[in-house]
Scaffold this motif. Structure first.
Motif, PDB file in Angstrom:
ATOM      1  N   ASP A  66       0.864  -1.191   0.000  1.00 40.18           N
ATOM      2  CA  ASP A  66       0.000   0.000   0.000  1.00 40.18           C
ATOM      3  C   ASP A  66       0.904   1.246   0.000  1.00 40.18           C
ATOM      4  O   ASP A  66       1.269   1.785   1.047  1.00 40.18           O
ATOM      5  N   ILE A  67       1.253   1.675  -1.197  1.00 39.37           N
ATOM      6  CA  ILE A  67       2.234   2.759  -1.345  1.00 39.37           C
ATOM      7  C   ILE A  67       1.702   4.078  -0.771  1.00 39.37           C
ATOM      8  O   ILE A  67       2.460   4.866  -0.187  1.00 39.37           O
ATOM      9  N   ASP A  68       0.393   4.309  -0.902  1.00 37.13           N
ATOM     10  CA  ASP A  68      -0.159   5.558  -0.353  1.00 37.13           C
ATOM     11  C   ASP A  68       0.014   5.603   1.161  1.00 37.13           C
ATOM     12  O   ASP A  68       0.374   6.633   1.730  1.00 37.13           O
ATOM     13  N   ALA A  69      -0.231   4.465   1.812  1.00 35.39           N
ATOM     14  CA  ALA A  69      -0.073   4.408   3.273  1.00 35.39           C
ATOM     15  C   ALA A  69       1.397   4.631   3.646  1.00 35.39           C
ATOM     16  O   ALA A  69       1.714   5.360   4.592  1.00 35.39           O
ATOM     17  N   LEU A  70       2.260   4.042   2.869  1.00 36.35           N
ATOM     18  CA  LEU A  70       3.704   4.151   3.099  1.00 36.35           C
ATOM     19  C   LEU A  70       4.161   5.605   3.030  1.00 36.35           C
ATOM     20  O   LEU A  70       4.946   6.078   3.852  1.00 36.35           O
ATOM     21  N   ASN A  71       3.620   6.302   2.055  1.00 37.36           N
ATOM     22  CA  ASN A  71       4.072   7.662   1.800  1.00 37.36           C
ATOM     23  C   ASN A  71       3.522   8.704   2.771  1.00 37.36           C
ATOM     24  O   ASN A  71       3.754   9.898   2.601  1.00 37.36           O
ATOM     25  N   THR A  72       2.802   8.253   3.801  1.00 29.77           N
ATOM     26  CA  THR A  72       2.328   9.227   4.795  1.00 29.77           C
ATOM     27  C   THR A  72       3.395   9.470   5.864  1.00 29.77           C
ATOM     28  O   THR A  72       3.306  10.422   6.629  1.00 29.77           O
ATOM     29  N   THR A  73       4.383   8.603   5.943  1.00 33.93           N
ATOM     30  CA  THR A  73       5.394   8.707   6.997  1.00 33.93           C
ATOM     31  C   THR A  73       6.783   8.517   6.400  1.00 33.93           C
ATOM     32  O   THR A  73       6.962   7.708   5.482  1.00 33.93           O
ATOM     33  N   HIS A  74       7.748   9.242   6.943  1.00 34.11           N
ATOM     34  CA  HIS A  74       9.101   9.095   6.404  1.00 34.11           C
ATOM     35  C   HIS A  74       9.725   7.758   6.802  1.00 34.11           C
ATOM     36  O   HIS A  74       9.487   7.242   7.898  1.00 34.11           O
ATOM     37  N   ASN A  75      10.499   7.241   5.894  1.00 32.52           N
ATOM     38  CA  ASN A  75      11.283   6.012   6.062  1.00 32.52           C
ATOM     39  C   ASN A  75      12.015   5.976   7.423  1.00 32.52           C
ATOM     40  O   ASN A  75      12.066   4.946   8.082  1.00 32.52           O
ATOM     41  N   PHE A  76      12.547   7.129   7.875  1.00 32.18           N
ATOM     42  CA  PHE A  76      13.278   7.176   9.146  1.00 32.18           C
ATOM     43  C   PHE A  76      12.359   6.818  10.316  1.00 32.18           C
ATOM     44  O   PHE A  76      12.824   6.307  11.323  1.00 32.18           O
ATOM     45  N   GLU A  77      11.054   7.158  10.167  1.00 30.92           N
ATOM     46  CA  GLU A  77      10.111   6.850  11.248  1.00 30.92           C
ATOM     47  C   GLU A  77       9.527   5.458  11.090  1.00 30.92           C
ATOM     48  O   GLU A  77       9.211   4.793  12.073  1.00 30.92           O
ATOM     49  N   ARG A  78       9.394   5.023   9.853  1.00 32.60           N
ATOM     50  CA  ARG A  78       8.876   3.656   9.633  1.00 32.60           C
ATOM     51  C   ARG A  78       9.886   2.607  10.066  1.00 32.60           C
ATOM     52  O   ARG A  78       9.506   1.484  10.396  1.00 32.60           O
ATOM     53  N   GLY A  79      11.151   2.982  10.077  1.00 33.66           N
ATOM     54  CA  GLY A  79      12.192   2.041  10.501  1.00 33.66           C
ATOM     55  C   GLY A  79      13.200   2.762  11.373  1.00 33.66           C
ATOM     56  O   GLY A  79      14.286   3.126  10.908  1.00 33.66           O
ATOM     57  N   PRO A  80      12.853   3.009  12.641  1.00 31.16           N
ATOM     58  CA  PRO A  80      13.743   3.785  13.518  1.00 31.16           C
ATOM     59  C   PRO A  80      15.124   3.161  13.655  1.00 31.16           C
ATOM     60  O   PRO A  80      15.277   1.939  13.609  1.00 31.16           O
ATOM     61  N   ASN A 241      11.144  10.868  -3.986  1.00 28.48           N
ATOM     62  CA  ASN A 241      10.079  10.720  -2.984  1.00 28.48           C
ATOM     63  C   ASN A 241      10.554  11.267  -1.629  1.00 28.48           C
ATOM     64  O   ASN A 241      11.408  10.658  -0.977  1.00 28.48           O
ATOM     65  N   PRO A 242      10.004  12.391  -1.183  1.00 26.13           N
ATOM     66  CA  PRO A 242      10.483  12.975   0.083  1.00 26.13           C
ATOM     67  C   PRO A 242      10.273  12.073   1.293  1.00 26.13           C
ATOM     68  O   PRO A 242      10.920  12.262   2.316  1.00 26.13           O
ATOM     69  N   MET A 243       9.408  11.068   1.171  1.00 23.70           N
ATOM     70  CA  MET A 243       9.171  10.159   2.293  1.00 23.70           C
ATOM     71  C   MET A 243      10.118   8.945   2.270  1.00 23.70           C
ATOM     72  O   MET A 243      10.114   8.129   3.183  1.00 23.70           O
ATOM     73  N   ALA A 244      10.883   8.833   1.190  1.00 30.87           N
ATOM     74  CA  ALA A 244      11.847   7.728   1.106  1.00 30.87           C
ATOM     75  C   ALA A 244      13.278   8.258   1.043  1.00 30.87           C
ATOM     76  O   ALA A 244      14.223   7.555   1.392  1.00 30.87           O
ATOM     77  N   ASN A 245      13.429   9.500   0.581  1.00 31.86           N
ATOM     78  CA  ASN A 245      14.768  10.084   0.445  1.00 31.86           C
ATOM     79  C   ASN A 245      15.207  10.675   1.793  1.00 31.86           C
ATOM     80  O   ASN A 245      14.558  11.591   2.302  1.00 31.86           O
ATOM     81  N   PRO A 246      16.306  10.161   2.373  1.00 28.40           N
ATOM     82  CA  PRO A 246      16.769  10.671   3.669  1.00 28.40           C
ATOM     83  C   PRO A 246      17.094  12.163   3.675  1.00 28.40           C
ATOM     84  O   PRO A 246      17.155  12.779   4.733  1.00 28.40           O
ATOM     85  N   ASP A 247      17.279  12.770   2.500  1.00 30.62           N
ATOM     86  CA  ASP A 247      17.593  14.210   2.461  1.00 30.62           C
ATOM     87  C   ASP A 247      16.582  15.028   3.264  1.00 30.62           C
ATOM     88  O   ASP A 247      16.934  16.024   3.891  1.00 30.62           O
ATOM     89  N   THR A 248      15.320  14.595   3.221  1.00 33.64           N
ATOM     90  CA  THR A 248      14.258  15.314   3.944  1.00 33.64           C
ATOM     91  C   THR A 248      14.636  15.468   5.419  1.00 33.64           C
ATOM     92  O   THR A 248      14.503  16.549   5.989  1.00 33.64           O
ATOM     93  N   MET A 249      15.110  14.382   6.024  1.00 37.09           N
ATOM     94  CA  MET A 249      15.438  14.401   7.447  1.00 37.09           C
ATOM     95  C   MET A 249      16.823  15.012   7.686  1.00 37.09           C
ATOM     96  O   MET A 249      17.059  15.641   8.708  1.00 37.09           O
ATOM     97  N   ILE A 250      17.728  14.822   6.729  1.00 32.59           N
ATOM     98  CA  ILE A 250      19.078  15.374   6.901  1.00 32.59           C
ATOM     99  C   ILE A 250      19.013  16.908   6.924  1.00 32.59           C
ATOM    100  O   ILE A 250      19.700  17.565   7.708  1.00 32.59           O
ATOM    101  N   LYS A 251      18.122  17.464   6.096  1.00 30.73           N
ATOM    102  CA  LYS A 251      17.942  18.923   6.097  1.00 30.73           C
ATOM    103  C   LYS A 251      17.512  19.389   7.481  1.00 30.73           C
ATOM    104  O   LYS A 251      17.987  20.398   7.987  1.00 30.73           O
TER     105      LYS A 251
END
Ligand code: PPS
Length: 303
Positions: A66-80, A241-251
């Motif tokens: 479910d890609i839409d569900a996935l894209n509601t949260t950043h990868n860093f939070e989905r996998g701490p 994808n800002p929810m998969a690219n760590p750049d979002t959190m690195i910024k």
């Protein structure tokens, strides 16, 4: 390197492994009694081997594609990131990931990222035989990717590639000797609760890897779902994808934009080292690699 230049590379030795200061000693002590749930899924690797990519695939699988569900949260939070202290060693009072995992009501199955070697993972991982996906990558590509990682996270740091390369050869970089890390997991690759992957094979057959991870996590998907996950996890799609690219959190971590031309999602290719390592460095690393891996059965192309 002079002393002022290495501040963000500061590290210490914990039970013989060089760890970054952002992984606090007290966290490491706590992890010895960290409560692991039976259905936890760990994604582990030596840094820069394809952790984020593997985590994104595993996360998509656990979300049943479910890609839409996935894209509601950043990868860093989905996998701490288990051992990392949010905010770093200068902010010791901020919550630590392992405490948040223990205290926050994260629903099962939890997906947990770590770079810890076999012997430093929470002992319950081995006692309870929870699932661990471990990914390795050709050390020649790892050393180059690792250098750019430091440049991204520590832009004021004057680290030179040659100094970084020497640290990698000696195993004095963060998370220690890559060969120890890889070999110890390689020796456990046949255990039922371990899935051992190679970056190069993921690159060669991403859909096959998605299927492999799905089966390992007990899922049997239609072709349509396998295709959707594969498409979501290509380098190009993760990068944009800002929810998969760590750049979002690195910024957020840096508190400012990442300089043009730099990105965590840098090249994502196999053999990129050929344009970065000198002939002498390539030979020296190849020699060390062959020597360290001798008799283990583990080998890499171009080594
Ligand atoms: S970290 O910081 O240790 O967790 O880094 P890690 O995620 O292990 O590795 C980062 C490298 O993986 C590349 N990457 C990918 N390659 C191909 N496809 C996809 N989807 C993908 N996602 C991440 C990333 O670009 C880093 O490699 P380099 O060589 O630096 O580009």
């Amino acid at each position: 390197m002079n002393a002022d230049d290495v501040q963000l590379h500061e590290s210490y030795e914990y039970e013989g492994v060089c760890l970054p200061n952002d992984v606090l000693r007290s966290t490491m002590d706590d992890l010895k009694t960290f409560h692991v749930r039976q259905d936890d899924v760990f994604v582990d690797s030596f840094p820069k081997s394809g952790t984020t990519w593997t985590l994104e695939i595993a996360s998509a699988v656990l979300h049943d594609g479910d890609i839409d569900a996935l894209n509601t949260t950043h990868n860093f939070e989905r996998g701490p990131f288990l051992e990392m202290t949010v905010g770093g060693h200068q902010n010791r009072d901020l919550p630590r990931t392992h405490k948040m995992l223990a205290e926050a009501p994260m629903s099962s199955p939890r997906l947990i990222k770590s770079h810890l070697p076999v012997q430093l993972l929470p002992p319950q991982v081995w006692k309870k035989k929870v699932k661990v996906i471990y990914v390795i990558r050709n050390p020649k590509d790892v050393v180059v990717s690792y250098f750019h990682h430091y440049r991204l996270f520590a832009p004021r740091d004057n680290l030179q590639f040659d100094d970084h390369f020497e640290m990698f050869m000696e195993g004095t970089n963060h998370y220690g000797k890559w060969w120890d890390h890889d070999i110890k997991f390689y020796q456990r690759r046949h255990l039922d609760h371990i899935l051992f992957l190679r970056f190069e094979e993921m690159k060669n057959d991403l859909r096959g890897t998605v299927k492999q991870i799905s089966e390992f996590l007990g899922k049997s998907f239609s072709d349509e779902i396998l295709d959707a996950i594969t498409d979501h996890c290509t380098f190009e799609n993760m990068k944009k994808n800002p929810m998969a690219n760590p750049d979002t959190m690195i910024k957020e971590f840096l508190g400012k934009d990442i300089p043009d031309g730099q990105s965590f999602m840098r090249k994502g290719i196999v053999g990129g080292w050929k344009t970065s390592l000198s002939k002498a460095q390539s030979k020296a690393l190849g020699d060390v690699c062959r020597e360290k891996l001798k008799g283990t059965g583990l080998s890499f192309d171009d080594i």
